[in-house]
Design a protein around this motif. Structure first.
Motif, mmCIF file in Angstrom:
data_model
loop_
_atom_site.group_PDB
_atom_site.id
_atom_site.type_symbol
_atom_site.label_atom_id
_atom_site.label_comp_id
_atom_site.label_asym_id
_atom_site.label_seq_id
_atom_site.Cartn_x
_atom_site.Cartn_y
_atom_site.Cartn_z
ATOM 1 N N VAL A 36 0.875 -1.167 0.000
ATOM 2 C CA VAL A 36 0.000 0.000 0.000
ATOM 3 C C VAL A 36 0.912 1.216 0.000
ATOM 4 O O VAL A 36 1.809 1.326 0.844
ATOM 5 N N VAL A 37 0.722 2.096 -0.983
ATOM 6 C CA VAL A 37 1.552 3.300 -1.081
ATOM 7 C C VAL A 37 0.673 4.544 -0.999
ATOM 8 O O VAL A 37 -0.470 4.545 -1.441
ATOM 9 N N GLU A 38 1.231 5.581 -0.403
ATOM 10 C CA GLU A 38 0.572 6.883 -0.344
ATOM 11 C C GLU A 38 0.918 7.627 -1.630
ATOM 12 O O GLU A 38 2.092 7.788 -1.952
ATOM 13 N N SER A 44 -4.325 6.750 -1.837
ATOM 14 C CA SER A 44 -3.510 5.570 -1.553
ATOM 15 C C SER A 44 -3.791 4.555 -2.650
ATOM 16 O O SER A 44 -4.835 4.607 -3.300
ATOM 17 N N ALA A 45 -2.862 3.624 -2.824
ATOM 18 C CA ALA A 45 -3.057 2.600 -3.847
ATOM 19 C C ALA A 45 -2.406 1.294 -3.419
ATOM 20 O O ALA A 45 -1.431 1.286 -2.670
ATOM 21 N N GLY A 51 5.177 -1.449 -9.575
ATOM 22 C CA GLY A 51 4.385 -0.222 -9.527
ATOM 23 C C GLY A 51 3.024 -0.324 -10.193
ATOM 24 O O GLY A 51 2.293 0.660 -10.253
ATOM 25 N N LYS A 52 2.671 -1.519 -10.686
ATOM 26 C CA LYS A 52 1.352 -1.686 -11.305
ATOM 27 C C LYS A 52 0.275 -1.541 -10.245
ATOM 28 O O LYS A 52 0.326 -2.181 -9.194
#
Length: 82
Positions: A36-38, A44-45, A51-52
């Motif tokens: 989970v990235v900000e 967030s994703a 990086g997909k």
């Protein structure tokens, strides 16, 4: 991994905000590591190592980290799909 599991993972990590939008963009294959990235103050994703993106969440307002409430929301969401 189905979208409902991605949804559950993201809510467990980020909590539930007053206003939320989710954009599903793909199914995850077996053995794919996810993070989970900000992406910004309100985004967030769930992404893989390259990086997909598989799920993006935009959120605003107060945030609740109440795990019982999160479980209730996730359970109702999954039941609505059945």
């Amino acid at each position: 991994m189905p979208g409902d599991l991605l949804f559950a993972v993201l809510l467990q990590k980020e909590g539930i905000s007053q206003k939320m939008r989710f954009d599903f963009s793909g199914m995850v294959g077996d053995g794919v590591a996810l993070n989970v990235v900000e992406k910004g103050e309100h985004e967030s994703a769930v992404v893989d190592a390259s990086g997909k993106e598989y799920l993006q969440m935009t959120h605003t307002g107060e945030v609740s980290q109440n795990q019982e409430f999160i479980e209730h929301v996730v359970t109702n969401y999954v039941q609505s799909l059945a």
